[in-house]
Each structure stands twice: as C-alpha cells, then as structure tokens.
Design an enzyme around this catalytic site. Structure first.
Site: not given
Ligand code: PMP
Length: 319
Positions: A161
């Site tokens: 991320k």
């Molecule tokens: N994809 C992207 C590109 C994101 O930014 C997020 C948010 N973090 C998610 C998917 C979903 O991830 P999570 O459920 O861990 O928040």
C-alpha cells in the site's frame, strides 16, 4: 486557512507526540518528489464496550510488509505501533474515526536511490464518517468501469500500500467523478476486473459470491478477507477467481469492500442497473454481519476488535 475537519491535537512522529500544526515536512523530502511512502487506513469504532480498532494488528502487519517491499527500514514492530496508535486515539479523545499510519522517505537524497533519505514514521487520526456518503451504505452507489487500467504485475507491487500507487487510483476516481459516478472500477492489464480506486470488488451470481483473485494488480484488502471469512461462516459459497468485466453487467449484486467504504452496495455499473437497482439480500446480510462485528454489536470469535483502554470519565461531585 480555516481549520480542516481532519485536524486533531496530536500526531505521533517517530516516538513522540507533536502538535498537529508542527508535523511538517521539507519540500525537498524524497516522498514529495517520488511518492516514496507506504501507509495504512484503519477504523476505530465506539462500541458498547468502549473504543476498539478493527483488525489493528493485521493493518500494521501489512504496513510492515509494504515497507519491506520498498526496503524501508522501519524501526518499529507491530506491537510498538499498536501501542502508539491506542495512545494517539486517547490523546486526541477520538473514540471513533480513521487512523492513518504513514512511513515516508524524508530529507536526504534527491536522486532516485533513496538510501540517504531517512525513513520517518507518523501516526495520525481524524473523525471520518461514511466515505462514499451517508446514503451510500443504504442505497448503493453508481459506478463505472474506468478507462484507466491497473498497473500490470511486476510494475508497481500492488500488495504494497504505497503512496505512488494512488496516482493510478486518482485517475480512476477523477474520471468517475467527472462523469457523474461515485466510484470507478478498474480492470487489470488482462482486461479482468481488478479493484475500485480504494476498494475491492465483489459480485453475487446465483447465490455464489465472487471476487477477483490476488493477481498482482490489486491490494489484498483486509475488509475483503473479512467478507470472505464471514461468507464461509454464514455458509455462503465464495470464490476467489478471474472476474471478466461483463460479469459486472450480469451479476445479481455488486458491492465494494474497504476500511473507508466498509461494505457499500453498487446499484449500477456504467448506467446499467445491478439486479433490481438496490442493495441485494446477500449484500445486506454481509453488510449487517460486518457492521455488527465492527460496531461491537455481535460476538467477535475471530478477535478482530482491538480494545482501546480508555480513562474513566472523572466523577464530578462524588463525595
Ligand atoms: N484497494 C485499494 C486500492 C485500497 O486503497 C483499499 C483501501 N485500503 C482497498 C482495496 C481495501 O483494503 P482494506 O479493506 O484493507 O481497507
């Protein structure tokens, strides 16, 4: 500048709490030029048993992994960051909201090799309501398929991320907004459904739940994992598989998952209604299960809620 609504009193910066207005960076910091950061997005809910962070360790583990992918020497482990996060919430008096850990390459190098730039770590938090609007959780949102693709595997590591990844997300989101949609869904380089600008995507067809498999084009969402586990517990068949774009137009139900978006129904894709054009029964059931767990209204056999010990309110007038 008027105070933004994400302003709190304190930000944690490498082991100490600094006043919000002092958590600044120099414009020549590596991150400003090259997007060299990794971060997380986490929610804290005010439950009947007090504030609790949802899957705190899992988010912090992903942060540590993101830093590792980019060879950022993060001097804190999950336990230390978790302690600091709980203290940050208490100091800011934030019982419910969003938490943003951020690791950056600071002031040092300006060439592409960041080795001379110090790694700096921040934790911040702010009150944050429904990401896609108050009505989105109930009514669903209108989405489009973006003209921008997600990056191919082995270009930008999608499991990290990382700040730079969100340039792609911004293109997807801006295109959607410009054309009157709440969200954009991007396909990967093979033309298969990948993810939304900041959410994973799920579909329901004939009672079976489908979501794109981890294929190097999308983030492996923690809400995605939560939903997969909830499906299994609820006896709903769930498949992580290749999802062709056209399934978005034939699905009975489509929904987004993400820490910010929680579980948001999608009521249309490219102006084509999804199912009856309202949140479907499987989406509703999963949304109910999810929201009751995160809000502490149901049992938590998985240990997903990380309680934040809160000081007792001062008893006034007690002899
Ligand atoms: N994809 C992207 C590109 C994101 O930014 C997020 C948010 N973090 C998610 C998917 C979903 O991830 P999570 O459920 O861990 O928040």
């Amino acid at each position: 500048m008027s105070a933004p609504d994400f302003r709190t009193d304190w930000i944690w910066r490498d082991g100490s709490f600094v006043p919000w207005q002092d958590a600044n960076l120099h414009v020549m910091s590596h991150v400003v030029h090259y997007g060299s950061s990794v971060f997380e997005g986490i929610r804290c809910y005010d439950t009947p048993r007090g504030p609790a962070v949802f899957r705190l360790d899992d988010h912090l583990r992903r942060l540590v992994e993101s830093a590792r992918i980019y060879q950022m020497a993060l001097p804190y482990d999950v336990a230390a960051l978790a302690d600091a996060t709980r203290e940050l919430l208490r100091r800011n008096g934030l019982r419910e909201g969003y938490i943003r850990p951020l690791v950056i390459r600071g002031l040092g190098a300006l060439g592409l090799n960041p080795a001379a730039s110090p790694v700096e770590t921040f934790l911040m938090c702010w009150p944050w309501g429904r990401y896609l609007g108050a009505e989105a959780l109930e009514q669903g949102v209108d989405a489009c398929v973006a003209s921008w693709f997600r990056p191919a595997p082995n270009t930008f590591p999608a499991l990290a991320k990382a700040g730079g990844n969100y340039l792609n997300s911004q293109l997807v989101k801006m295109e959607a907004a410009r054309n009157g949609y709440a969200e954009g869904i991007a396909v990967g380089p093979a033309g298969l459904v990948s993810e939304g600008s900041g959410q994973n995507v799920f579909l329901v067809r004939g009672g079976v739940v489908f979501t794109p498999e981890v294929d190097g084009t999308m983030l492996e969402g923690i809400t995605r994992d939560t939903v997969i586990r909830l499906c299994r517990d609820m006896g709903i068949e769930v498949r992580e598989t290749k999802v062709p774009r056209e399934m978005l137009y034939t699905a009975d139900e489509v929904f987004f998952t993400g820490t910010a978006a929680e579980i948001t129904p999608v009521r249309s894709v490219d102006r084509t209604p999804v199912g009856a054009g309202t949140a479907g029964p499987v989406t509703r059931a999963l949304q109910d299960a999810y929201l009751s767990v995160v809000r502490g209204m149901s049992a938590d056999p998985w240990g997903w809620l990380d309680p934040v010990p809160w000081p007792e309110p001062e008893k006034v007038g007690v002899a």
